[in-house]
Write a protein that holds these residues in place. Structure first.
Motif, mmCIF file in Angstrom:
data_model
loop_
_atom_site.group_PDB
_atom_site.id
_atom_site.type_symbol
_atom_site.label_atom_id
_atom_site.label_comp_id
_atom_site.label_asym_id
_atom_site.label_seq_id
_atom_site.Cartn_x
_atom_site.Cartn_y
_atom_site.Cartn_z
ATOM 1 N N GLN A 336 6.292 -4.311 8.348
ATOM 2 C CA GLN A 336 6.904 -4.847 7.138
ATOM 3 C C GLN A 336 8.342 -5.308 7.368
ATOM 4 O OE1 GLN A 336 6.654 -2.142 3.816
ATOM 5 N NE2 GLN A 336 7.142 -3.719 2.321
ATOM 6 N N CYS A 352 3.008 -10.489 4.797
ATOM 7 C CA CYS A 352 1.668 -9.915 4.648
ATOM 8 C C CYS A 352 1.018 -10.418 3.371
ATOM 9 C CB CYS A 352 1.786 -8.392 4.627
ATOM 10 S SG CYS A 352 0.236 -7.510 4.370
ATOM 11 N N HIS A 356 0.723 -2.837 2.151
ATOM 12 C CA HIS A 356 1.314 -2.097 3.258
ATOM 13 C C HIS A 356 0.965 -0.611 3.180
ATOM 14 C CE1 HIS A 356 3.919 -5.729 3.231
ATOM 15 N NE2 HIS A 356 3.909 -5.556 4.535
ATOM 16 N N SER A 359 4.298 1.081 6.224
ATOM 17 C CA SER A 359 5.046 -0.121 6.647
ATOM 18 C C SER A 359 4.222 -1.075 7.511
ATOM 19 C CB SER A 359 6.326 0.267 7.404
ATOM 20 O OG SER A 359 7.207 0.992 6.573
ATOM 21 N N CYS A 361 1.077 -3.865 7.661
ATOM 22 C CA CYS A 361 0.294 -4.756 6.823
ATOM 23 C C CYS A 361 -1.193 -4.453 6.930
ATOM 24 C CB CYS A 361 0.554 -6.206 7.244
ATOM 25 S SG CYS A 361 -0.461 -7.431 6.375
#
Length: 407
Positions: A336, A352, A356, A359, A361
């Protein structure tokens, strides 16, 4: 030469008459997910992606495409029916693939449907597969996966399962136990690949084989200088308390042989000789013992072994040989903190299109066009509960490409 299938060639044409066309994934295989235009989605068509997103937010849709654990337990009572119904490829698609068998370790703890679709996508009869189910997994999950593996002579459950703890040694031990079983069960496989249940391939088996052949015996994995912000992970000792990793407050001794500890991740591609070193090299064994009370050893152990002189397929520990996860071929992950809008010079990859988790995707249909353009063999994460259309379109695309390659 491998037949390269572009998304625009994804739909069947009038002349398509492969004798293997019955192995294609059809509307009957995907249910409501088949109503989406996978060809357009793979080309990044905004309208097709929007339609898929609207479908994905409806509870009835997710309920209709969900396959419960009981299904796998029931259908595998007749293994032949299971293989045919789920369209497993029960014969090598080429001599080239048959002559280059692979060994897979798959670590799973939940979501049997995700695992089975991954297994179906990577299955080939010449390969061997070790499946490690977390000892803490639900009994129904274990029973379903056991039922699936029992239907194939080249798939087996790990002989010594462990209770996996996030960021602790048992996560590494799970792969080592599968490595041991795979090394002992077959002398013919060429490369080892480790996966988790929410990975999915971006390449066909033939493409994987050719990518590995091009390495000419080398390994491919993230292995870089350890960031200062992560050095604490191996400077203090940790232990598992009530299923969680906790600091002991004790300082650790330096690593054996003054080894430079490199940064990496849990997933990699390694030649058979590398696996032999993990299991037999006295230097590696000492490093393993030293690493057992560190934090997140999976994020440095394999990367460090990869830079030890004399390990087959390794690279010299000089910084010039550092390799990032984006340059390695093993696995593609969207973190992320490295995502960004199109055209951003700071962004490592586009934003993304799913959601999440920790963190990372969990890919959506809008990520597919970008994913299939990458050189990585696998990507993480995919989840039927997040976006079943993304998985269906990718598996359908890969299956047709695999079948067209034998035309």
């Amino acid at each position: 030469m491998l037949f390269l299938l572009s998304p625009s060639e994804f739909e069947l044409d009038a002349s398509y008459s492969l004798s293997y066309s019955w192995l294609e994934y059809t509307e009957a295989d995907a249910g409501p997910a088949a109503n989406c235009n996978c060809s357009a989605i793979l080309q990044g068509d905004p309208e097709a992606i929007s339609e898929a997103r609207l479908l994905n937010i409806t509870k009835d849709f997710h309920k209709s495409v969900h396959i419960p654990e009981e299904y796998y337990i029931n259908v595998t009572q007749d293994c032949r029916e299971f293989q045919v119904t789920r369209k497993y490829l029960m014969f090598p698609l080429s001599q080239e693939e048959e002559d280059f068998p692979l060994a897979y370790s798959i670590v799973v703890h939940q979501k049997v449907q995700d695992f089975e679709r991954l297994l179906r996508a990577i299955y080939a009869p010449q390969n061997v597969y070790c499946v490690h189910v977390d000892k803490k997994a639900d009994a129904l999950v274990f029973a379903a996966i056991m039922s699936i593996t029992s239907c194939f002579p080249n798939i087996f459950m790990v002989s010594q399962p462990v209770s996996v703890v996030y960021a602790a040694w048992p996560r590494v031990q799970a792969d080592i136990n599968c490595m041991t079983d795979l090394y002992n069960v077959s002398t013919t496989w060429k490369y080892f690949l480790n996966l988790c249940g929410q990975d999915f391939p971006l390449k066909t088996n033939l493409e994987v084989v050719r990518s590995l052949q091009s390495l000419k015996g080398a390994n491919s994995m993230e292995s870089e200088k350890m960031p200062d912000g992560k050095k604490w992970r191996m400077q203090s000792a940790f232990q598992i308390v009530d299923g969680n990793i906790m600091a002991t407050g004790k300082a650790k001794d330096p690593p054996p042989f003054n080894l430079p500890i490199l940064s990496g991740n849990a997933y990699f591609v390694a030649c058979r000789g590398y696996v032999r070193s993990v299991l037999e090299d006295s230097r590696v064994k000492e490093l393993i013992e030293w690493a057992k009370d560190t934090y997140s050893p999976d994020e440095f152990l394999w990367a460090t072994i990869q830079r030890m002189p004399g390990v087959p397929g390794s690279k010299w520990p000089n910084v010039k040989y550092d390799l990032s996860d984006l340059n390695a071929i093993a696995r593609l992950v969207k973190w992320q903190q490295h995502e960004g809008s199109e055209g951003s010079l700071e962004a490592v990859y586009p934003e993304c299109h799913g959601n999440h988790v920790r963190s990372i995707c969990v890919y959506g249909t809008g990520d597919l066009q970008w994913l299939i353009e990458q050189h990585h063999l696998f990507a993480n994460k995919f989840d039927v509960d997040t976006d079943p259309v993304a998985i269906y379109c990718l598996e359908k695309y890969l299956r047709r490409k695999a079948l067209l390659s034998i035309r």
